[in-house]
Write a protein that holds these residues in place. Structure first.
Motif, PDB file in Angstrom:
ATOM      1  N   MET A   1      70.199  41.117  43.616  1.00  0.00           N
ATOM      2  CA  MET A   1      69.305  42.212  43.259  1.00  0.00           C
ATOM      3  C   MET A   1      69.791  42.955  42.022  1.00  0.00           C
ATOM      4  O   MET A   1      68.990  43.358  41.169  1.00  0.00           O
ATOM      5  CB  MET A   1      69.166  43.170  44.446  1.00  0.00           C
ATOM      6  N   LEU A   2      71.095  43.128  41.914  1.00  0.00           N
ATOM      7  CA  LEU A   2      71.652  43.799  40.741  1.00  0.00           C
ATOM      8  C   LEU A   2      71.554  42.917  39.498  1.00  0.00           C
ATOM      9  O   LEU A   2      71.181  43.387  38.421  1.00  0.00           O
ATOM     10  CB  LEU A   2      73.107  44.191  41.000  1.00  0.00           C
TER      11      LEU A   2
ATOM     12  N   ALA B   1      66.740  46.506  41.406  1.00  0.00           N
ATOM     13  CA  ALA B   1      66.935  47.914  41.765  1.00  0.00           C
ATOM     14  C   ALA B   1      68.273  48.387  41.216  1.00  0.00           C
ATOM     15  O   ALA B   1      69.166  47.592  40.922  1.00  0.00           O
ATOM     16  CB  ALA B   1      66.895  48.081  43.284  1.00  0.00           C
ATOM     17  N   LYS B   2      68.396  49.698  41.072  1.00  0.00           N
ATOM     18  CA  LYS B   2      69.656  50.273  40.630  1.00  0.00           C
ATOM     19  C   LYS B   2      70.647  50.295  41.793  1.00  0.00           C
ATOM     20  O   LYS B   2      70.264  50.258  42.967  1.00  0.00           O
ATOM     21  CB  LYS B   2      69.424  51.691  40.103  1.00  0.00           C
TER      22      LYS B   2
ATOM     23  N   ASN C   1      74.094  41.140  53.091  1.00  0.00           N
ATOM     24  CA  ASN C   1      75.283  40.393  52.684  1.00  0.00           C
ATOM     25  C   ASN C   1      75.524  40.605  51.191  1.00  0.00           C
ATOM     26  O   ASN C   1      74.602  40.958  50.447  1.00  0.00           O
ATOM     27  CB  ASN C   1      75.116  38.897  53.000  1.00  0.00           C
ATOM     28  N   GLU C   2      76.750  40.382  50.770  1.00  0.00           N
ATOM     29  CA  GLU C   2      77.118  40.666  49.385  1.00  0.00           C
ATOM     30  C   GLU C   2      76.285  39.892  48.374  1.00  0.00           C
ATOM     31  O   GLU C   2      75.938  40.413  47.306  1.00  0.00           O
ATOM     32  CB  GLU C   2      78.611  40.363  49.149  1.00  0.00           C
TER      33      GLU C   2
ATOM     34  N   ILE D   1      70.368  50.603  46.517  1.00  0.00           N
ATOM     35  CA  ILE D   1      70.642  49.473  47.411  1.00  0.00           C
ATOM     36  C   ILE D   1      71.742  49.870  48.396  1.00  0.00           C
ATOM     37  O   ILE D   1      72.853  50.214  47.991  1.00  0.00           O
ATOM     38  CB  ILE D   1      71.081  48.224  46.629  1.00  0.00           C
ATOM     39  N   TYR D   2      71.426  49.821  49.665  1.00  0.00           N
ATOM     40  CA  TYR D   2      72.404  50.096  50.717  1.00  0.00           C
ATOM     41  C   TYR D   2      72.910  48.768  51.274  1.00  0.00           C
ATOM     42  O   TYR D   2      72.111  47.902  51.628  1.00  0.00           O
ATOM     43  CB  TYR D   2      71.779  50.923  51.846  1.00  0.00           C
ATOM     44  N   PHE D   3      74.227  48.631  51.336  1.00  0.00           N
ATOM     45  CA  PHE D   3      74.828  47.417  51.890  1.00  0.00           C
ATOM     46  C   PHE D   3      75.173  47.681  53.356  1.00  0.00           C
ATOM     47  O   PHE D   3      76.080  48.456  53.662  1.00  0.00           O
ATOM     48  CB  PHE D   3      76.076  47.037  51.093  1.00  0.00           C
TER      49      PHE D   3
END
Length: 356
Positions: free
Chosen positions: A146-147, A152-153, A139-140, A157-159
Motif C-alpha cells: 500500500m505504501l 494511502a499515507k 501483514n507487513e 494505515i493501521y497494522f
C-alpha cells in the motif's frame, strides 16, 4: 459507546476471514465499548455468531458474486438509511466490493470508513480495491504494498494482525499414528491438488502408520475427490469442521499448500501454531515475516508436490526430533497474534478515527 458496522462478503464455516470476524466480534462485544452490527451477503456460518451480542443483517445485495450496477446503487441507498437509523459511527468493510458500497454511502451519511485488507488481489474490474478513509493491513507485505503503490499515507494505515485464541498449554499428541491435515476452501489458489499429489507419492512408496486428512468444502470438491481416487492417495475428506481446534489438537502435522500470490496470512497457519502442530508450508508472499524455515516450520516451493512429499516423509520419520519447530511456532503465534492485543488495537483505532 462506539456504534460499529462490519461489512463482510459472506460468513462461512470454512473461511479465514470469517474466523477473523468471529474473533474480532467476540473481543469487541466483550469489551463493553462497542455496539456491533454486521451486514453480510450470506453464507453458511451465520450460526457461529449465535451466542454473541451482535445484530446480523443478511442481504444478498452485498454479495460480491451478485454485483450489478442496479444492485450496487440499491445497496448504497439501503446502507445510507441503515446507518442513519442505527446511528452508526464507523463503517468497517472486509472486502473491496463492500468497501465501495460503504464509501459511497459514507459520502451521503457523512461517516468514517475503514477497510481491512486480507490479501492483495489482482488489479482488475471497475471498482477500486482500496476505498476507505483508513485501512488495516494484517501483514507487513500488505502494508508495504500500500505504501509502495501510494494507496494511502503511512498514518492512514493501521497494522493489526488477526489475533486468535491460543492454547495455554501445548496439547499432548498420541504418537501411535502420525496424523496429517490440510484445511482450506476448495477453490483455485489453495494448492489442495499439490497436497493430494504429495500424499499419493507417499502412498506409492508404502508410507505406513500415517493418515492424511483434508478439511473444508468448496466448488472444486468433486474434482479433488476424483484426483484423490485416481492417484489412490488415500486422503480422507473430513468435510466442514465446526470445531477446528479440537481436530488440530489431535493432529501432528499441518500442511498449508497455497499457490496464490494474493494471500494475506492464512488462518490455518496461526491455528496450527496456536495448537502446537508442526507446520509445513509453501513459500507464499509475506510468509517470511513470521515463518522461518527450519526454525518454526518447514517450507517448500509452491506447487512442488515432489518436494512436499520429501519433506513430509522426513517429518513422519523424524517427528519427535522436529517437535521443537512446533513449539517455536506456538511461541511466535502466542506473542504476535494475541487476541486481546488485536481487540485493543481496533478499539484504539476506532477512537482515534472518531476524535479527528
Amino acid at each position: 459507546m462506539i456504534n460499529l458496522l462490519l461489512i463482510v462478503n459472506e460468513l462461512n464455516y470454512t473461511c479465514g476471514v470469517t474466523n477473523h470476524i468471529l474473533h474480532l466480534a467476540g473481543g469487541l462485544t466483550a469489551s463493553g465499548s462497542v455496539k456491533l452490527c454486521i451486514i453480510t451477503g450470506g453464507g453458511n456460518g451465520i450460526a457461529r455468531f449465535a451466542n454473541m451480542d451482535v445484530s446480523i443483517i443478511t442481504d444478498e445485495r452485498f454479495l460480491h458474486s451478485n454485483r450489478s450496477f442496479s444492485g450496487h446503487i440499491s445497496a448504497i441507498n439501503f446502507l445510507v438509511k441503515f446507518v442513519r437509523e442505527n446511528k452508526i459511527d464507523i463503517l468497517h468493510s472486509h472486502y473491496h466490493y463492500g468497501a465501495a458500497i460503504a464509501r459511497r454511502a459514507s459520502k451521503l451519511a457523512k461517516r468514517i470508513t475503514i477497510q481491512t485488507n486480507h490479501g492483495i488481489i489482482q488489479e482488475k474490474g471497475r471498482l477500486k480495491h482500496f476505498n476507505a478513509d483508513k485501512y488495516v493491513a494484517i501483514n507487513e507485505h500488505i502494508r508495504k504494498y500500500m505504501l509502495d503503490k501510494k494507496i494511502a499515507k503511512e498514518n492512514d494505515i493501521y497494522f493489526i494482525r488477526c489475533g486468535i485464541p491460543v492454547d495455554e498449554v501445548l496439547p499432548v499428541r498420541n504418537n501411535s499414528q502420525i496424523k496429517i491435515i490440510a484445511a482450506s476452501r476448495f477453490v483455485e489458489g489453495k494448492g489442495i491438488d499439490t497436497y493430494i499429489k504429495a500424499a499419493g507419492r507417499l502412498r506409492s512408496l508404502g508410507a505406513n502408520n500415517v493418515s492424511f486428512s483434508l478439511a473444508g468444502e468448496g466448488p472444486l470438491e468433486e474434482e479433488l475427490k476424483k484426483l484423490n481416487s485416481t492417484l489412490n492417495a488415500g486422503v480422507i475428506f473430513a468435510g466442514r469442521i465446526v470445531d477446528m481446534y479440537s481436530l488440530l489438537r489431535d493432529t501432528h502435522i499441518v500442511v498449508f499448500p497455497g499457490v496464490s500470490e494474493n494471500e494475506g496470512f492464512p488462518a490455518i497457519i496461526t491455528e496450527a501454531g496456536a495448537t502446537g502442530g508442526l507446520l509445513i508450508s509453501s513459500r507464499f508472499r509475506g510468509a517470511e515475516n513470521i515463518l522461518i524455515d527450519g526454525t518454526n516450520c518447514l517450507i517448500y516451493p509452491p506447487g512442488d508436490d515432489g518436494k512436499l512429499a520429501e519433506i513430509l516423509s522426513n517429518a513422519i520419520k523424524n517427528y519427535a526430533t522436529l517437535k521443537p519447530l512446533a513449539e517455536n511456532l506456538y511461541t511466535m503465534v502466542k506473542q504476535e497474534f494475541d487476541l486481546q492485543t488485536m481487540t485493543d488495537k481496533h478499539i484504539l483505532m476506532y477512537r482515534e478515527c472518531l476524535a479527528r
